[in-house]
Design a protein around this motif. Structure first.
Motif, PDB file in Angstrom:
ATOM      1  N   UNK A 476       0.798  -1.221   0.000  1.00 25.88           N
ATOM      2  CA  UNK A 476       0.000   0.000   0.000  1.00 25.88           C
ATOM      3  C   UNK A 476       0.835   1.277   0.000  1.00 25.88           C
ATOM      4  N   UNK A 477       1.912   1.257   0.778  1.00 28.41           N
ATOM      5  CA  UNK A 477       2.721   2.481   0.856  1.00 28.41           C
ATOM      6  C   UNK A 477       3.402   2.773  -0.471  1.00 28.41           C
ATOM      7  N   UNK A 478       3.821   1.723  -1.167  1.00 33.08           N
ATOM      8  CA  UNK A 478       4.480   1.905  -2.463  1.00 33.08           C
ATOM      9  C   UNK A 478       3.508   2.521  -3.472  1.00 33.08           C
ATOM     10  N   UNK A 479       2.275   2.014  -3.470  1.00 36.10           N
ATOM     11  CA  UNK A 479       1.276   2.520  -4.411  1.00 36.10           C
ATOM     12  C   UNK A 479       0.981   3.989  -4.106  1.00 36.10           C
ATOM     13  N   UNK A 480       0.816   4.288  -2.838  1.00 38.88           N
ATOM     14  CA  UNK A 480       0.493   5.653  -2.421  1.00 38.88           C
ATOM     15  C   UNK A 480       1.608   6.621  -2.823  1.00 38.88           C
ATOM     16  N   UNK A 481       2.853   6.200  -2.581  1.00 38.82           N
ATOM     17  CA  UNK A 481       3.965   7.086  -2.903  1.00 38.82           C
ATOM     18  C   UNK A 481       4.099   7.285  -4.415  1.00 38.82           C
ATOM     19  N   UNK A 482       3.906   6.207  -5.156  1.00 39.32           N
ATOM     20  CA  UNK A 482       4.012   6.306  -6.619  1.00 39.32           C
ATOM     21  C   UNK A 482       2.988   7.307  -7.151  1.00 39.32           C
ATOM     22  N   UNK A 483       1.785   7.254  -6.597  1.00 36.03           N
ATOM     23  CA  UNK A 483       0.752   8.173  -7.074  1.00 36.03           C
ATOM     24  C   UNK A 483       1.116   9.625  -6.739  1.00 36.03           C
ATOM     25  N   UNK A 484       1.676   9.830  -5.547  1.00 33.10           N
ATOM     26  CA  UNK A 484       2.081  11.186  -5.168  1.00 33.10           C
ATOM     27  C   UNK A 484       3.160  11.725  -6.114  1.00 33.10           C
ATOM     28  N   UNK A 485       4.129  10.877  -6.433  1.00 34.83           N
ATOM     29  CA  UNK A 485       5.209  11.314  -7.328  1.00 34.83           C
ATOM     30  C   UNK A 485       4.645  11.616  -8.711  1.00 34.83           C
ATOM     31  N   UNK A 486       3.773  10.743  -9.176  1.00 37.74           N
ATOM     32  CA  UNK A 486       3.154  10.962 -10.486  1.00 37.74           C
ATOM     33  C   UNK A 486       2.421  12.303 -10.531  1.00 37.74           C
ATOM     34  N   UNK A 487       1.693  12.608  -9.453  1.00 39.91           N
ATOM     35  CA  UNK A 487       0.905  13.851  -9.437  1.00 39.91           C
ATOM     36  C   UNK A 487       1.800  15.083  -9.441  1.00 39.91           C
ATOM     37  N   UNK A 488       3.012  14.935  -8.902  1.00 40.34           N
ATOM     38  CA  UNK A 488       3.952  16.057  -8.941  1.00 40.34           C
ATOM     39  C   UNK A 488       4.485  16.261 -10.354  1.00 40.34           C
ATOM     40  N   UNK A 489       4.730  15.134 -11.047  1.00 42.88           N
ATOM     41  CA  UNK A 489       5.286  15.226 -12.403  1.00 42.88           C
ATOM     42  C   UNK A 489       4.204  15.639 -13.400  1.00 42.88           C
ATOM     43  N   UNK A 490       3.031  15.076 -13.229  1.00 46.85           N
ATOM     44  CA  UNK A 490       1.948  15.307 -14.192  1.00 46.85           C
ATOM     45  C   UNK A 490       0.708  15.814 -13.460  1.00 46.85           C
ATOM     46  N   UNK A 491       0.755  17.053 -12.946  1.00 48.03           N
ATOM     47  CA  UNK A 491      -0.384  17.541 -12.162  1.00 48.03           C
ATOM     48  C   UNK A 491      -1.667  17.543 -12.996  1.00 48.03           C
ATOM     49  N   UNK A 492      -2.743  17.133 -12.366  1.00 48.07           N
ATOM     50  CA  UNK A 492      -4.037  17.174 -13.040  1.00 48.07           C
ATOM     51  C   UNK A 492      -4.297  16.010 -13.983  1.00 48.07           C
ATOM     52  N   UNK A 493      -3.323  15.132 -14.166  1.00 44.52           N
ATOM     53  CA  UNK A 493      -3.510  14.010 -15.090  1.00 44.52           C
ATOM     54  C   UNK A 493      -4.020  12.784 -14.340  1.00 44.52           C
ATOM     55  N   UNK A 494      -4.696  11.927 -15.078  1.00 44.57           N
ATOM     56  CA  UNK A 494      -5.245  10.725 -14.460  1.00 44.57           C
ATOM     57  C   UNK A 494      -4.132   9.709 -14.203  1.00 44.57           C
ATOM     58  N   UNK A 495      -4.184   9.102 -13.030  1.00 43.76           N
ATOM     59  CA  UNK A 495      -3.176   8.122 -12.627  1.00 43.76           C
ATOM     60  C   UNK A 495      -3.574   6.755 -13.176  1.00 43.76           C
ATOM     61  N   UNK A 496      -2.808   6.251 -14.117  1.00 43.48           N
ATOM     62  CA  UNK A 496      -3.023   4.939 -14.723  1.00 43.48           C
ATOM     63  C   UNK A 496      -4.469   4.658 -15.139  1.00 43.48           C
ATOM     64  N   UNK A 497      -4.968   5.450 -16.096  1.00 47.70           N
ATOM     65  CA  UNK A 497      -6.295   5.118 -16.635  1.00 47.70           C
ATOM     66  C   UNK A 497      -6.250   3.742 -17.295  1.00 47.70           C
ATOM     67  N   UNK A 498      -7.422   3.173 -17.454  1.00 48.81           N
ATOM     68  CA  UNK A 498      -7.502   1.812 -17.965  1.00 48.81           C
ATOM     69  C   UNK A 498      -6.853   1.695 -19.347  1.00 48.81           C
ATOM     70  N   UNK A 499      -5.947   0.759 -19.498  1.00 50.35           N
ATOM     71  CA  UNK A 499      -5.339   0.490 -20.800  1.00 50.35           C
ATOM     72  C   UNK A 499      -6.331  -0.321 -21.617  1.00 50.35           C
ATOM     73  N   UNK A 500      -6.458  -0.021 -22.907  1.00 52.13           N
ATOM     74  CA  UNK A 500      -7.462  -0.742 -23.688  1.00 52.13           C
ATOM     75  C   UNK A 500      -7.068  -2.207 -23.869  1.00 52.13           C
ATOM     76  N   UNK A 501      -8.064  -3.046 -24.027  1.00 54.74           N
ATOM     77  CA  UNK A 501      -7.792  -4.423 -24.413  1.00 54.74           C
ATOM     78  C   UNK A 501      -7.420  -4.429 -25.889  1.00 54.74           C
ATOM     79  N   UNK A 502      -6.638  -5.422 -26.308  1.00 54.25           N
ATOM     80  CA  UNK A 502      -6.201  -5.440 -27.705  1.00 54.25           C
ATOM     81  C   UNK A 502      -7.367  -5.390 -28.692  1.00 54.25           C
ATOM     82  N   UNK A 503      -8.493  -5.972 -28.306  1.00 58.96           N
ATOM     83  CA  UNK A 503      -9.644  -5.983 -29.217  1.00 58.96           C
ATOM     84  C   UNK A 503     -10.207  -4.584 -29.446  1.00 58.96           C
TER      85      UNK A 503
END
Lengths: 531, 211
Positions: A476-503
């Motif tokens: 849990x702590x790793x996930x939380x920290x990763x999201x915080x770092x991401x938000x600093x780099x890419x403010x306002x962007x969605x954190x890991x939106x769903x990747x499409x299926x190949x179909x």
């Protein structure tokens, strides 16, 4: 071959540990141009899994490299079995003509037979479980990264009570089946747990505001729970000790209870082939969205400069090449000291052990996957997390179990953990075929790891330092920290939106700007055959 | 949802960058060839269901996502794969020599009984050829792996290569099933996480109140 590595990136990630890998995936997913490096020749850093051969190399490397010893120390490997079987060269098939249909004799393992089956081992440096409703499971599903991984349900939670192993009742079936808890106790237990699950954050803080400076144990005692029940709730469910603060205990209990009933009989999942697979799953997503991967690539120097347009550029020297990026994400163990501000406070390090045994710590009809939270033996000790995984998890060959011990360091790994090992294993070596009550320990490894899990700030805004693994049960702590770092780099962007299926990816002919993603109306899982 | 196939095979494409793995994948799955796929962005795997001796076989074919470029394929990529296409470029000597390294990589990471096949791609570019068909055949004999030269561009042998690999996997699987009398399609792997919980979260609470 390295020479065609491009030099300019929006984000460079150094280290392939859990936090770094999640950030890499998240940045790449929303279109950032990402380079992901690791100084080592494999993924995961301190979060890696090794086969038996890889583990031997790791042990050698730690013992010979003083820099490595800053992270991992007191490393002690021990065998409890022979190098090679004495009779092995003689005809093996002739031995037992009688009991052809009888119970198969227990295999006699040797160091050589471990080496012969080295590929079947996946031994974790940072074994961790996932709560079925924890943030990592939710993230894996919502981002569609779950398709890269497979999991097994933890089949039972055990505790150590009155000097023996006892199953902790998790499901209703367990509760009814158990004889360890009386019917009145059952009612008490359920009443209290149900109220805990019912609280939202606010209600919880309200309800327990008078308990702020008291322990969870005091609360449980106040509620009139019997010593047995206090043990179950405090030690096995909340994973705490006598000194666990009340609110923390309540929160841990709630987390445990909320994850029940989703995937199995217990709240926990274990990743197939070990926890070391998980950073790789995030790396795969990063690569699928264009991230460039390069292992075996140590970095020498990190500097910052101001570009003509006033933007800060981070430059990295690596193998006589200069790499530029807007943001550098770097694992604490790879990070130059002068970039860390302030020096992280001395924290309590982690004591760990891995055992390979010839049977489960508690016999079971089906192959078990076990979490055991071992309460402290004395007041000076800490609770020890014990995870036992078998062949069905891809962790070891048939006939063996891998058992992990994790605790906060008191003295050193061996002193901290050996007393517990002696309680649940037969550490005496000797005849492996003998029918002993406790499984035989065939091999052990003790080591200490520096606890680098505290969040660390950097002296430069565009450098983001990722923590190392903590001693906790989950990610849990790793996930939380990763999201915080991401938000600093890419403010306002969605954190890991769903990747499409190949179909769902539809290619138009003659487009040169690359594939476009488009959601089809039909069911994503549709299996329409082409033709 | 009812199963629309009898078997599901996970296949991998392996080989140096630029040998045409993605082109082969697209030729087989979309019957298309587009030279603008220089590197492999956004493509995870492709699916095509084929008919083999009256059985519907769903092929899930995974691409390397470019992680082969600096030999950084994840061990996770190999997990659960049943067949591997080893691809080299007949106009690139180095990619042919590297097949041996890739085989070593596979032996290290994939399951021991994974079916393999070697493809010499770009055989339409006769004028630029550096690796003769005979050398390809020789290598295949050495490792006892099937071999075929392909052209994703001209749509030569791509179809038959995948059919051959799939047929070999199916034969091996059915032989195993006969021996072990396992139910069809039984897998020893773990579970994948899905969004639908198997049981409602509230059921725990209601179960509590039963006591």
């Amino acid at each position: 071959m390295d020479d065609d590595l491009p030099t300019d990136f929006q984000v460079i990630v150094v280290g392939t540990g859990m936090v770094e890998s999640i950030v890499a995936a998240a940045c790449s997913r929303i279109g950032k141009n990402v380079l992901h490096l690791d100084s080592s020749d494999h993924y995961g850093g301190l979060w890696a899994s090794y086969n038996f051969d890889g583990l031997q190399k790791f042990i050698k490397e730690v013992n010979s490299d003083p820099k490595r010893q800053l992270q991992v120390y007191n490393l002690a490997e021990k065998w409890y079995i022979e190098k090679a079987s004495a009779e092995e060269s003689k005809a093996e098939g002739e031995e037992k003509p009688e009991d052809g249909k009888g119970e198969p004799a227990k295999k006699v393992w040797t160091q050589d037979s471990f080496a012969a089956e080295y590929r079947k081992f996946n031994i974790d440096m940072t074994p961790k479980l996932l709560f079925s409703r924890g943030p990592l499971v939710e993230l894996l599903i919502s981002s569609n990264i779950a398709r890269y991984a497979e999991f097994r349900c933890v089949t039972r939670v055990l505790t150590w009570l009155s000097d023996k192993l006892m199953p902790v009742p998790c499901s209703r079936a367990d509760v009814f089946a158990t004889e360890a808890v009386g019917i009145v106790e059952k009612r008490q237990l359920m009443k209290m747990l149900t109220s805990i699950v019912g609280y939202n954050e606010e209600e919880m803080n309200n309800e327990f505001k008078d308990w702020n400076d008291k322990t969870f144990k005091e609360y449980l005692t106040h509620k009139g729970l019997t010593p047995n029940l206090i043990h179950y709730v405090l030690s096995a469910i909340a994973g705490g000790t006598n000194s666990m603060p009340c609110l923390e205990g309540v929160k841990e209990c709630k987390k445990f209870l909320m994850s029940l009933g989703r995937y199995g009989n217990t709240p926990f999942l274990w990743p197939m082939y070990g926890s070391g697979e998980l950073p790789q799953c995030f790396c795969r997503l990063c690569a699928v969205f264009g991230g460039v991967y390069c292992l075996n690539r140590p970095i020498d120097k990190v500097q910052t400069k101001t570009a003509d347009d006033g933007k800060t550029v981070v430059t990295i020297d690596s193998k006589s090449k200069t790499l530029n990026c807007d943001h550098l994400v770097i694992g604490i163990n790879e990070c130059p000291k002068d970039l860390i501000s302030p020096e992280p406070a001395e924290s309590c390090d982690i004591s760990k052990a891995v055992f390979i045994t010839n049977g489960s710590i508690m016999k079971s009809d089906k192959e078990p996957l076990t979490l055991l939270r071992f309460p402290p033996l004395t007041d000076e000790d800490n609770a020890v997390t014990v995870l036992e995984v078998g062949p069905a998890t891809g962790s070891c060959p048939k006939g063996l179990f891998v058992v992990y011990f994790i605790t906060n360091k008191v003295k050193d790994a061996e002193s901290d953990l050996m007393p517990i090992a002696e309680k649940i294993f037969d550490m005496s070596g000797g005849d492996q075929t003998a029918d002993t009550e406790k499984p035989k320990c065939l091999w052990s490894l003790f080591y200490n790891v520096k606890d680098t899990s505290a969040p660390v700030a950097s002296t430069v805004d565009s450098v983001h330092v990722c923590s190392g693994p903590d001693a906790g049960l989950d990610f849990d702590r790793a996930v939380e920290q990763a999201e915080q770092i991401f938000k600093k780099i890419c403010p306002g962007q969605e954190f890991l939106p769903r990747a499409p299926d190949p179909e769902e990816i539809v290619f138009e002919d003659d487009v040169t700007h690359g594939p476009e993603f488009q959601r089809e109306d039909e069911d994503a899982e549709g299996d329409a055959p082409k033709e | 949802m009812a199963k629309t196939y009898d078997y599901l095979f996970k296949l991998l494409l392996i080989g140096d960058s630029g040998v045409g793995k993605t082109s082969i994948l697209f030729r087989f799955s979309e019957d298309a060839f587009n030279i603008s796929f220089i590197s492999t962005i956004g493509i995870d795997f492709k699916i095509r269901t084929i008919d083999l001796d009256g059985k519907k076989v769903k092929l899930q074919i995974w691409d390397t996502a470019g992680q082969e470029r600096f030999r950084t394929i994840t061990t996770a990529y190999y997990r659960g794969s049943m067949g591997i296409m080893l691809v080299y470029d007949v106009t690139n000597e180095k990619s042919f020599e590297n097949i041996k390294n890739w085989i070593r990589n596979i032996e290290e990471n994939a399951s021991a009984d994974v079916e393999k096949m070697i493809l010499g791609n770009k055989c339409d570019l006769e004028a630029k050829r550096q690796v003769s068909k005979e050398r390809g055949e020789q290598l295949a004999v050495e490792y006892q792996i099937k071999f075929i030269e392909t052209s994703a561009k001209d749509s030569l042998n791509v179809e038959s290569a995948f059919y051959t690999l799939a047929r070999d996997i199916k034969a091996k699987m059915e032989k195993k099933q006969k021996e072990a009398s396992n139910p069809a399609g039984a897998r020893s792997g773990g579970h994948q996480l899905r969004n639908e919980p198997q049981r409602k979260p509230t059921s725990w609470l209601s179960r509590c109140s039963l006591l």
